[in-house]
Design a protein around this motif. Structure first.
Motif, PDB file in Angstrom:
ATOM      1  N   THR A   3       0.834  -1.184   0.000  1.00  0.00           N
ATOM      2  CA  THR A   3       0.000   0.000   0.000  1.00  0.00           C
ATOM      3  C   THR A   3       0.869   1.235   0.000  1.00  0.00           C
ATOM      4  N   GLN A   5       2.496   4.591   0.937  1.00  0.00           N
ATOM      5  CA  GLN A   5       2.537   5.282   2.209  1.00  0.00           C
ATOM      6  C   GLN A   5       2.785   6.765   1.970  1.00  0.00           C
ATOM      7  N   GLN A   9       1.868  12.995   7.219  1.00  0.00           N
ATOM      8  CA  GLN A   9       0.905  12.337   8.088  1.00  0.00           C
ATOM      9  C   GLN A   9      -0.268  13.274   8.341  1.00  0.00           C
ATOM     10  N   THR A 100      -8.953   3.986   9.689  1.00  0.00           N
ATOM     11  CA  THR A 100      -8.025   3.854   8.570  1.00  0.00           C
ATOM     12  C   THR A 100      -8.495   4.616   7.341  1.00  0.00           C
ATOM     13  N   ALA A 102      -7.997   7.607   6.050  1.00  0.00           N
ATOM     14  CA  ALA A 102      -7.021   8.303   5.219  1.00  0.00           C
ATOM     15  C   ALA A 102      -6.216   7.306   4.394  1.00  0.00           C
ATOM     16  N   ALA A 103      -5.765   6.229   5.018  1.00  0.00           N
ATOM     17  CA  ALA A 103      -4.993   5.226   4.292  1.00  0.00           C
ATOM     18  C   ALA A 103      -5.839   4.574   3.203  1.00  0.00           C
ATOM     19  N   ASP A 104      -7.106   4.289   3.513  1.00  0.00           N
ATOM     20  CA  ASP A 104      -7.995   3.693   2.515  1.00  0.00           C
ATOM     21  C   ASP A 104      -8.223   4.643   1.351  1.00  0.00           C
ATOM     22  N   VAL A 106      -6.293   7.072   0.300  1.00  0.00           N
ATOM     23  CA  VAL A 106      -5.065   7.181  -0.491  1.00  0.00           C
ATOM     24  C   VAL A 106      -4.898   5.958  -1.379  1.00  0.00           C
ATOM     25  N   ARG A 107      -5.156   4.769  -0.834  1.00  0.00           N
ATOM     26  CA  ARG A 107      -4.975   3.529  -1.600  1.00  0.00           C
ATOM     27  C   ARG A 107      -5.931   3.466  -2.794  1.00  0.00           C
TER      28      ARG A 107
END
Length: 233
Positions: A3, A5, A9, A100, A102-104, A106-107
Motif C-alpha cells: 500500500t 505510504q 501524516q 483507517t 485516510a490510508a484507505d 489514499v490507496r
C-alpha cells in the motif's frame, strides 16, 4: 502489492454536525426504507446537540439521501430509499467513520489515478492546464512558507483539476469524493518519516510540476511514469 505510504501524516476529526449526522445516518441505514426514526426534537436530544447543530446535520443527511422529513401529526424523520448514485456517495463518505479512512482513501485514489491520467491526456483543454498550473503556483508558495496544510489543499486542488477533465461521471464522482474525505477532515499534518519538511515539500512540488507539464505536452508515457512514482511515495 504494498500500500502506498504518504510522506505527510494527516490527522482528522469530525465536526459536531457530522457526528450528529453519523448517529442518525446509522439509524436510517439500519431501518427499513420509509421507517419513522423519530421527531426532530427526539433525535436532537438523542444526539445531544443544539438546534442549529442538529439542523446542519439534517442538511447533511438530506444531501446524502439518507432521510426524508415530513411535517404534521405523525411527522418527523424517516429513512429514505437511497438511489444507486447516493449509495456510491455514501460508500465514499463512510470512509470518514473508519480509523483507517485516510490510508484507505489514499490507496483507492492511487488505483484510480492511472485512469484519470489517460483521460487528462486525451481530454484536457488549455483552460484545464491553466488551472493545474495555478495549483502548482499555490503549492510553490505554500512550500516556501513551509505551510503544510496550504500545500496539501493546493495539491488536492491540482488533483481535482486533473479529475475534472475526465468525461466519466462515475470516475470523477468517486475520485472527487475520496479527495473530499481527505480534505474535509484534515486538521493538521506533518512529516511522517522524519525527513526535513522542506525536502519533502520541494520533492512533491517538483513531481507534480513535471506531471502537469507532461499532461500539457500530451506525453502519456511520461505522465504515467510520474503518477507511478507519485503513488509509491
Amino acid at each position: 502489492m504494498t500500500t502506498p505510504q504518504p510522506d505527510l501524516q494527516i490527522q482528522r476529526s469530525l465536526t459536531r454536525p457530522e457526528q450528529a449526522a453519523l448517529t442518525i445516518g446509522r439509524l436510517a441505514e439500519s431501518a427499513e426504507p420509509g421507517a419513522r426514526l423519530g421527531t426532530k426534537q427526539e433525535l436532537q436530544e438523542r444526539c445531544g446537540v443544539s438546534k442549529g447543530t442538529f439542523n446542519e446535520a439534517l442538511r447533511l443527511l438530506q444531501a446524502r439521501g439518507l432521510v426524508t422529513v415530513r411535517s404534521g401529526p405523525g411527522g418527523g424523520l424517516f429513512a429514505a430509499e437511497p438511489t444507486p448514485a447516493v449509495r456510491i456517495g455514501n460508500a465514499m463518505l463512510a470512509l470518514d467513520r473508519m480509523e483507517t479512512s485516510a490510508a484507505d482513501a489514499v490507496r483507492i485514489r492511487s488505483a484510480l489515478e492511472p485512469l484519470l491520467i489517460d483521460d487528462a491526456i486525451e481530454f484536457a483543454e488549455p483552460a484545464d492546464i491553466a488551472r493545474m498550473r495555478q495549483a502548482i503556483d499555490e503549492m510553490s508558495e505554500a512550500a516556501k512558507a513551509q505551510n503544510v496544510l496550504d500545500f496539501l489543499r493546493a495539491n488536492w486542488d491540482l488533483h481535482a483539476a486533473i479529475a475534472r477533465t475526465s468525461p466519466s461521471r462515475i470516475l470523477r464522482s468517486i475520485y472527487l469524493s475520496l479527495l473530499d474525505v481527505l480534505a474535509s477532515h484534515t486538521v493538521s499534518a506533518g512529516p511522517a518519516d522524519g525527513r526535513p519538511l522542506p525536502d519533502i515539500l520541494n520533492e512533491r512540488l517538483t513531481l507534480h510540476s513535471d506531471l502537469v507539464e507532461a499532461l500539457a505536452s500530451k506525453n502519456r508515457q511520461r505522465a504515467q511514469e510520474l503518477i507511478a512514482i507519485h503513488d509509491r511515495r
